[in-house]
Structures are given as structure tokens and as C-alpha cells.
Write a protein that holds these residues in place. Sequence first.
Motif, mmCIF file in Angstrom:
data_model
loop_
_atom_site.group_PDB
_atom_site.id
_atom_site.type_symbol
_atom_site.label_atom_id
_atom_site.label_comp_id
_atom_site.label_asym_id
_atom_site.label_seq_id
_atom_site.Cartn_x
_atom_site.Cartn_y
_atom_site.Cartn_z
ATOM 1 N N PRO A 195 0.836 -1.217 0.000
ATOM 2 C CA PRO A 195 0.000 0.000 0.000
ATOM 3 C C PRO A 195 0.863 1.256 0.000
ATOM 4 C CG PRO A 195 -0.848 -1.577 1.577
ATOM 5 C CD PRO A 195 0.478 -2.109 1.124
ATOM 6 N N SER A 196 0.480 2.204 -0.815
ATOM 7 C CA SER A 196 1.227 3.449 -0.936
ATOM 8 C C SER A 196 0.536 4.544 -0.135
ATOM 9 C CB SER A 196 1.335 3.858 -2.407
ATOM 10 O OG SER A 196 1.942 5.117 -2.532
ATOM 11 N N THR A 197 1.322 5.447 0.423
ATOM 12 C CA THR A 197 0.756 6.571 1.190
ATOM 13 C C THR A 197 -0.003 7.529 0.297
ATOM 14 O OG1 THR A 197 2.847 7.758 0.946
ATOM 15 C CG2 THR A 197 2.563 6.444 2.929
ATOM 16 N N ALA A 198 0.308 7.504 -1.010
ATOM 17 C CA ALA A 198 -0.392 8.383 -1.949
ATOM 18 C C ALA A 198 -1.642 7.732 -2.516
ATOM 19 C CB ALA A 198 0.542 8.770 -3.091
ATOM 20 N N VAL A 201 -1.340 0.941 -4.736
ATOM 21 C CA VAL A 201 -0.295 0.023 -4.264
ATOM 22 C C VAL A 201 0.911 0.102 -5.196
ATOM 23 C CG1 VAL A 201 -1.919 -1.584 -3.164
ATOM 24 C CG2 VAL A 201 -1.329 -1.878 -5.575
ATOM 25 N N ASP A 202 2.034 -0.243 -4.596
ATOM 26 C CA ASP A 202 3.270 -0.378 -5.388
ATOM 27 C C ASP A 202 3.575 -1.865 -5.558
ATOM 28 O OD1 ASP A 202 3.706 2.375 -5.550
ATOM 29 O OD2 ASP A 202 4.751 2.415 -3.610
ATOM 30 N N VAL A 210 10.526 -1.694 -6.285
ATOM 31 C CA VAL A 210 9.228 -1.232 -6.756
ATOM 32 C C VAL A 210 9.227 -1.237 -8.280
ATOM 33 C CG1 VAL A 210 7.583 0.672 -6.762
ATOM 34 C CG2 VAL A 210 8.886 0.163 -4.688
ATOM 35 N N HIS A 213 3.472 1.449 -10.075
ATOM 36 C CA HIS A 213 2.384 1.857 -9.161
ATOM 37 C C HIS A 213 1.055 1.541 -9.835
ATOM 38 C CE1 HIS A 213 0.423 4.157 -5.979
ATOM 39 N NE2 HIS A 213 -0.338 4.697 -6.933
ATOM 40 N N THR A 223 -1.273 -8.621 -0.976
ATOM 41 C CA THR A 223 -0.938 -7.286 -0.475
ATOM 42 C C THR A 223 -0.148 -7.422 0.827
ATOM 43 O OG1 THR A 223 -2.961 -6.386 -1.435
ATOM 44 C CG2 THR A 223 -1.883 -5.080 0.256
#
Length: 317
Positions: A195-198, A201-202, A210, A213, A223
Amino acid sequence: MASRPTRPRQPPSVPPEPEAKVAGTPQRRRALRAAGTSTTVSRASSTPARPAPRRAAPSRTAPPKAAERSRTRTRADVADLAGARKARRWRPGRRALGVLAGLVVLAVAVGWLLLASPWLRVETIRTTGLVRTDPAAVASILDRARGTALAGVNTRSLSRTVEDLPLVERVDITRSWPSTLVVTVHERQAVAAVPSTAGGVDLVDGEGNVLVHEADAPAGVPTLEVDVAAAGSDALTTAIAVNATLSNELRSRVSSISATGPDAVTLHVEGGPQVFWGDDGRPERKSEVLLRLLAEDAVAGARSVDVSAPDAPAVTP
């Protein structure tokens, strides 16, 4: 009185010499008479003659100068003959020169045909293996070879340039005569989605790199739910390593992976129990035990399964 005529005085007669002795045996005498050779020898010759003194043989340690000069001339003649033979051996004849000239002309013609002729140039580039990689990014790199001589394409350099793209792991480029480049792209496989903060998911590979995205995790990609700030980066690395060692059968049943530390990894089986995996050690044995337990109806409906010690698994109903 008349005087009596006087007779001239005759010299005193010399008694005849005794007959010379005939040398040899009767057979020898008869053979000599038949050959017309005298068989008589004088008394003086009958006396055996003394043998002539032997002449001293020349010393072998010091050969005469004439023999030495002869040997020197012989060696010089042999050396001259060897040199003449060698010169004749390495002297190219007219036929050899003709063959050499023909080979040079053939090499020039082949070089021109491969590198300068308009018939063997890159006109078509066929690319396969692209799934998540942008085809336009690959085409912009490969188009540099279009129109150049097919034999002169540096396939190694071109492959390395394409491999610089984030999702590309390896590239194989081959020539298909007379005017086609065949490019096979091997992409990196995403083994987990972080999970990406933006948002979204990456997708990461087995080494934690990575790749791309995405808004959602693709099917079959679990995940990773790891709070890096609380659990530390080692927990995320261990979760990625555990996911990479799962068999395809087991990974397809795992919806997500969480970790609170490098030795506390948990698998969340879709429609089944939570599986406490522990650290990333002995993954083959753990997968074997877990799949055998999940095949039992009682375990499939249990709340949790502990395979951190695979030789002594524990099931919590």
C-alpha cells in the motif's frame, strides 16, 4: 824357314753359369709357362726382399687442412641449398597470388553486402513479452536501429538500454534475415503489492524493488500490510522474502501478508484461517505442512494455524 802363322788369342772361356732354379712347385711352374711368364729367377732375386718400412699413419686428432677446408665448403653448400629451398617454399607463385586476390575481392564483396547494401537493413522490429511495460517506451529505444545494417546492430548494447526500464528484467535480441530484429522482453514478476501513502499500491519483485504503481493489486498478487514505521524495514523485507518463497498453489490462496517484526510474519488465507508463519526460514517445509493441513475440513474452518515450527504445527479451532 817359313814362320808358322800365329792364331789369334781367344779370351779365356768363362764357365757357364749354373742353370737358374725354377721357383715354385711344378703346378706353379706349369701355370707360369702357360701364361708366358718366366719361371726362372736369379740367385739375387731368390733372396727374399726385406719388407719396406711402414709409413706412419696420419694422426686422426689433427686432420689435414685440405680435409678441413673440404668440410667447411660442404657445410656452406648444404646451408646454401637449405636457404634456396626455403626461399622457393615461401615464394608465392602466380596461382597463389591469383587465389589470394580472389579471396580479397570476395571478402570486400561480402563486407559490402552485409554492411553497405540496401537489401540487408533493419526494416521490421518484432517485439514480444510486453505485459505491463509501456510499448511506446520500448519502441523509442528499438527504433534507433531501424534503417541500419542488420549485421551491424549492436544487440548487446541495445538489450542493456531496454533493460534499464523498471519492469524489464532481461531482453533477448536476435537477427532474422534479411531485415528483421526479433526482440523478446522478460519482465520482472510482481510478487507483492505494498500500500502506498499516496493511494493505490506499489508492485514489488522478490528483492523488494518497486516495479510499478497500480490502483489495485492484480489477481494472484498478495498485499503486504506492514507498518514500516512501527515494525521496521526488516519486517517488510522479511514479508517480501516469505512471499517470494511461497509456491504458486499456496500464493494463489493468500490474500494478504502482514508482519509486526522480522520473525512475526502472518499469512491471511482467503476463506480460511490466519497462518502464523514466523520468520523466513524453512519455507519449503512450512508450505508442505500448511497445504496438508488446509486439505482437512477441520483445519480449513479453524481460526488460526501455527507453522512457525513446521515439525510440530499447532491448530486453534
